[in-house]
Design a protein around this motif. Structure first.
Motif, PDB file in Angstrom:
ATOM      1  N   PHE A  54       0.823  -1.212   0.000  1.00 48.35           N
ATOM      2  CA  PHE A  54       0.000   0.000   0.000  1.00 48.35           C
ATOM      3  C   PHE A  54       0.860   1.267   0.000  1.00 48.35           C
ATOM      4  N   PHE A  55       2.037   1.188   0.619  1.00 48.79           N
ATOM      5  CA  PHE A  55       2.936   2.344   0.629  1.00 48.79           C
ATOM      6  C   PHE A  55       3.389   2.699  -0.781  1.00 48.79           C
ATOM      7  N   GLU A  56       3.533   1.673  -1.617  1.00 48.00           N
ATOM      8  CA  GLU A  56       4.023   1.900  -2.975  1.00 48.00           C
ATOM      9  C   GLU A  56       2.914   2.280  -3.961  1.00 48.00           C
ATOM     10  N   LEU A  57       1.664   2.214  -3.534  1.00 51.36           N
ATOM     11  CA  LEU A  57       0.564   2.592  -4.426  1.00 51.36           C
ATOM     12  C   LEU A  57       0.574   4.101  -4.656  1.00 51.36           C
ATOM     13  N   PRO A  58       0.514   4.550  -5.889  1.00 49.77           N
ATOM     14  CA  PRO A  58       0.485   6.000  -6.152  1.00 49.77           C
ATOM     15  C   PRO A  58      -0.871   6.607  -5.788  1.00 49.77           C
ATOM     16  N   ASN A  59      -0.830   7.799  -5.216  1.00 47.14           N
ATOM     17  CA  ASN A  59      -2.030   8.585  -4.930  1.00 47.14           C
ATOM     18  C   ASN A  59      -3.066   7.823  -4.096  1.00 47.14           C
ATOM     19  N   SER A  60      -2.590   7.081  -3.097  1.00 46.14           N
ATOM     20  CA  SER A  60      -3.524   6.364  -2.232  1.00 46.14           C
ATOM     21  C   SER A  60      -3.456   6.925  -0.819  1.00 46.14           C
ATOM     22  N   SER A  61      -4.570   6.820  -0.114  1.00 42.40           N
ATOM     23  CA  SER A  61      -4.591   7.288   1.274  1.00 42.40           C
ATOM     24  C   SER A  61      -5.330   6.288   2.152  1.00 42.40           C
ATOM     25  N   TYR A  62      -5.019   5.009   1.940  1.00 37.08           N
ATOM     26  CA  TYR A  62      -5.577   3.979   2.814  1.00 37.08           C
ATOM     27  C   TYR A  62      -5.015   4.179   4.224  1.00 37.08           C
ATOM     28  N   GLN A  63      -5.870   4.059   5.212  1.00 38.99           N
ATOM     29  CA  GLN A  63      -5.414   4.168   6.593  1.00 38.99           C
ATOM     30  C   GLN A  63      -5.326   2.764   7.176  1.00 38.99           C
ATOM     31  N   ILE A  64      -4.102   2.342   7.507  1.00 35.08           N
ATOM     32  CA  ILE A  64      -3.876   0.989   8.006  1.00 35.08           C
ATOM     33  C   ILE A  64      -3.463   1.063   9.470  1.00 35.08           C
ATOM     34  N   THR A  65      -4.188   0.347  10.314  1.00 32.05           N
ATOM     35  CA  THR A  65      -3.917   0.348  11.752  1.00 32.05           C
ATOM     36  C   THR A  65      -3.706  -1.085  12.217  1.00 32.05           C
ATOM     37  N   THR A  66      -2.700  -1.274  13.068  1.00 31.92           N
ATOM     38  CA  THR A  66      -2.372  -2.603  13.574  1.00 31.92           C
ATOM     39  C   THR A  66      -2.898  -2.786  14.992  1.00 31.92           C
ATOM     40  N   TYR A  67      -3.477  -3.950  15.251  1.00 35.49           N
ATOM     41  CA  TYR A  67      -3.984  -4.286  16.575  1.00 35.49           C
ATOM     42  C   TYR A  67      -3.485  -5.675  16.976  1.00 35.49           C
ATOM     43  N   GLY A  68      -3.206  -5.843  18.258  1.00 31.58           N
ATOM     44  CA  GLY A  68      -2.865  -7.149  18.794  1.00 31.58           C
ATOM     45  C   GLY A  68      -3.899  -7.547  19.819  1.00 31.58           C
ATOM     46  N   SER A  69      -4.183  -8.844  19.922  1.00 32.35           N
ATOM     47  CA  SER A  69      -5.188  -9.289  20.875  1.00 32.35           C
ATOM     48  C   SER A  69      -4.948 -10.739  21.268  1.00 32.35           C
ATOM     49  N   LYS A  70      -5.208 -11.037  22.527  1.00 33.92           N
ATOM     50  CA  LYS A  70      -5.278 -12.424  22.947  1.00 33.92           C
ATOM     51  C   LYS A  70      -6.590 -13.008  22.420  1.00 33.92           C
ATOM     52  N   ASN A  71      -6.580 -14.280  22.132  1.00 34.70           N
ATOM     53  CA  ASN A  71      -7.772 -14.922  21.585  1.00 34.70           C
ATOM     54  C   ASN A  71      -8.975 -14.736  22.507  1.00 34.70           C
ATOM     55  N   ALA A  72      -8.739 -14.841  23.813  1.00 35.01           N
ATOM     56  CA  ALA A  72      -9.831 -14.731  24.777  1.00 35.01           C
ATOM     57  C   ALA A  72     -10.436 -13.336  24.809  1.00 35.01           C
ATOM     58  N   ASP A  73      -9.660 -12.325  24.433  1.00 37.62           N
ATOM     59  CA  ASP A  73     -10.134 -10.929  24.476  1.00 37.62           C
ATOM     60  C   ASP A  73     -10.561 -10.406  23.114  1.00 37.62           C
ATOM     61  N   LEU A  74     -10.595 -11.280  22.114  1.00 40.29           N
ATOM     62  CA  LEU A  74     -10.782 -10.815  20.741  1.00 40.29           C
ATOM     63  C   LEU A  74     -12.152 -10.168  20.511  1.00 40.29           C
ATOM     64  N   LYS A  75     -13.187 -10.699  21.126  1.00 40.93           N
ATOM     65  CA  LYS A  75     -14.532 -10.144  20.928  1.00 40.93           C
ATOM     66  C   LYS A  75     -14.571  -8.676  21.335  1.00 40.93           C
ATOM     67  N   ASN A  76     -14.013  -8.360  22.487  1.00 41.09           N
ATOM     68  CA  ASN A  76     -13.984  -6.967  22.949  1.00 41.09           C
ATOM     69  C   ASN A  76     -13.084  -6.106  22.068  1.00 41.09           C
ATOM     70  N   LYS A  77     -11.979  -6.685  21.602  1.00 46.39           N
ATOM     71  CA  LYS A  77     -11.073  -5.929  20.728  1.00 46.39           C
ATOM     72  C   LYS A  77     -11.757  -5.589  19.411  1.00 46.39           C
ATOM     73  N   ILE A  78     -12.481  -6.546  18.826  1.00 40.64           N
ATOM     74  CA  ILE A  78     -13.202  -6.294  17.571  1.00 40.64           C
ATOM     75  C   ILE A  78     -14.257  -5.208  17.778  1.00 40.64           C
ATOM     76  N   LYS A  79     -14.965  -5.284  18.885  1.00 39.73           N
ATOM     77  CA  LYS A  79     -15.976  -4.278  19.195  1.00 39.73           C
ATOM     78  C   LYS A  79     -15.343  -2.890  19.287  1.00 39.73           C
ATOM     79  N   TYR A  80     -14.184  -2.827  19.930  1.00 39.60           N
ATOM     80  CA  TYR A  80     -13.459  -1.562  20.059  1.00 39.60           C
ATOM     81  C   TYR A  80     -13.034  -1.028  18.689  1.00 39.60           C
ATOM     82  N   ILE A  81     -12.503  -1.905  17.847  1.00 38.00           N
ATOM     83  CA  ILE A  81     -12.038  -1.503  16.514  1.00 38.00           C
ATOM     84  C   ILE A  81     -13.194  -0.950  15.687  1.00 38.00           C
ATOM     85  N   LEU A  82     -14.340  -1.630  15.748  1.00 38.98           N
ATOM     86  CA  LEU A  82     -15.505  -1.194  14.973  1.00 38.98           C
ATOM     87  C   LEU A  82     -16.020   0.155  15.446  1.00 38.98           C
TER      88      LEU A  82
END
Length: 343
Positions: free
Chosen positions: A217-245
């Motif tokens: 995506f960095f090499e794509l010309p004239n793009s402005s995609y916003q990419i965000t990285t998240y880490g989560s334990k499997n047990a906490d994933l439901k809450n993490k997804i809710k937070y991301i949304l």
């Protein structure tokens, strides 16, 4: 179908084992009558001599240890265990003793402890998954000090004192995931990269996949995609997804760097979000068929293990050189071509 030994064939034909050996390998003199008897038996049982056995010139026994995550805790590793079992069936008759050892991907101490145990056994070779970067460096050096051959699979860790890596180019697989994502989401959308369960700072495979994804995506010309990285334990994933949304209203795509892609699909059922992840787990396959997962990258773990063991076996038996790197194809799976990959 039963695998007949030379002893079995000799008993059926009523001749000596030496006679059968000479007929199969076409060496030495055999009487016309004995030749006829042996060939009749060979034709009846459809005997095909094993080329590896034909080339074997010594009776020395070799010990190979395989160190991998516990498949009972993470089903991604089950095909790896099946690959080990297949290799045992293929090579045990030639004096090769293959022994698996398991560790917990969430507990680095189990990785350290199992490698200490293997080191004490002094095997001829080790095939391991270098899941933890810092710990693997020291462990590999310990094996080298003890003249134990080390090969790696699944996780491409650049380190000295290892003979071989079997797996995929993880950086390129990340770029391929990005190119697919660009096709299926609107221009300049928000994208989430999700790492599940493992320590990102000590997990080279996650880092390489993310680097490849972002570089595309960095090499794509004239793009402005916003990419965000998240880490989560499997047990906490439901809450993490809710937070991301909640914080990302324009989220249109999610890239999951592990085989737990189905967990993300499970918690985004009501959202119009495209998902790309890894591996043909049963749960992933179900969501792929339902078009809740759009693409899976198949890493072929069973082949990785079997090929890695084959290189070690051929080196120990015949002195065959082990290739430094064996990169497998990066297979892209969707609902349309899935059936061709299922056994």
């Amino acid at each position: 179908m039963k695998k007949h030994t030379i002893k079995d064939i000799a008993e059926i034909a009523g001749v000596s084992k030496g006679t059968v050996d000479r007929v199969i390998h076409k060496r030495g003199k055999v009487s016309a009558k004995a030749l006829e008897k042996v060939n009749a038996v060979l034709n009846e049982i459809d005997y095909k001599p094993n080329l590896l056995a034909r080339s074997l010139k010594n009776t020395k026994e070799y010990h190979i240890c395989v160190i991998m995550p516990d498949y009972k805790e993470d089903s991604f590793w089950l095909p790896c265990f099946e690959g080990i079992q297949e290799a045992i069936g293929e090579f045990s008759a030639f004096g090769i003793f293959i022994e698996p050892f398991f560790f917990n991907t969430n507990e680095v101490k189990t990785f350290i402890d199992v490698n200490k145990k293997v080191l004490e056994l002094s095997p001829n070779a080790v095939l391991l998954t270098p899941l933890f970067y810092k710990e693997t460096i020291e462990i590999v050096n310990n094996y080298a000090t003890s003249n134990i051959i080390v090969s790696k699979f699944n996780n491409q860790l650049e380190t000295e004192n290892t003979q071989n890596f079997v797996g995929q180019d993880l950086f390129k697989s990340g770029r391929i995931a990005a190119s697919l994502m660009e096709i299926i989401i609107p221009k300049n959308s928000n994208i989430a990269i999700i790492h599940i369960d493992e320590d990102f700072n000590n997990a080279i495979h996650m880092q390489q996949k993310e680097k490849g994804f972002r570089s595309y995506f960095f090499e794509l010309p004239n793009s402005s995609y916003q990419i965000t990285t998240y880490g989560s334990k499997n047990a906490d994933l439901k809450n993490k997804i809710k937070y991301i949304l909640n914080i990302s209203r324009n989220l249109k795509g999610i890239f999951v760097t592990t085989s737990k892609t189905y967990r993300v699909a499970e918690f985004t059922k009501e959202e119009n979000i495209k998902i790309i992840g890894y591996d043909l787990l049963d749960e992933n396959i179900r969501y792929l068929k339902e078009n809740r997962i759009n693409f899976l990258i198949h890493q072929n773990p069973k082949k990785q293990v079997f090929l890695g063991l084959t290189y070690l076996v051929e080196h120990l038996l015949f002195g065959k050189e082990i290739p430094a790197k064996s990169l497998l194809p990066i297979d892209i799976i969707n609902a349309e071509n899935l059936d061709s990959y299922l056994e």
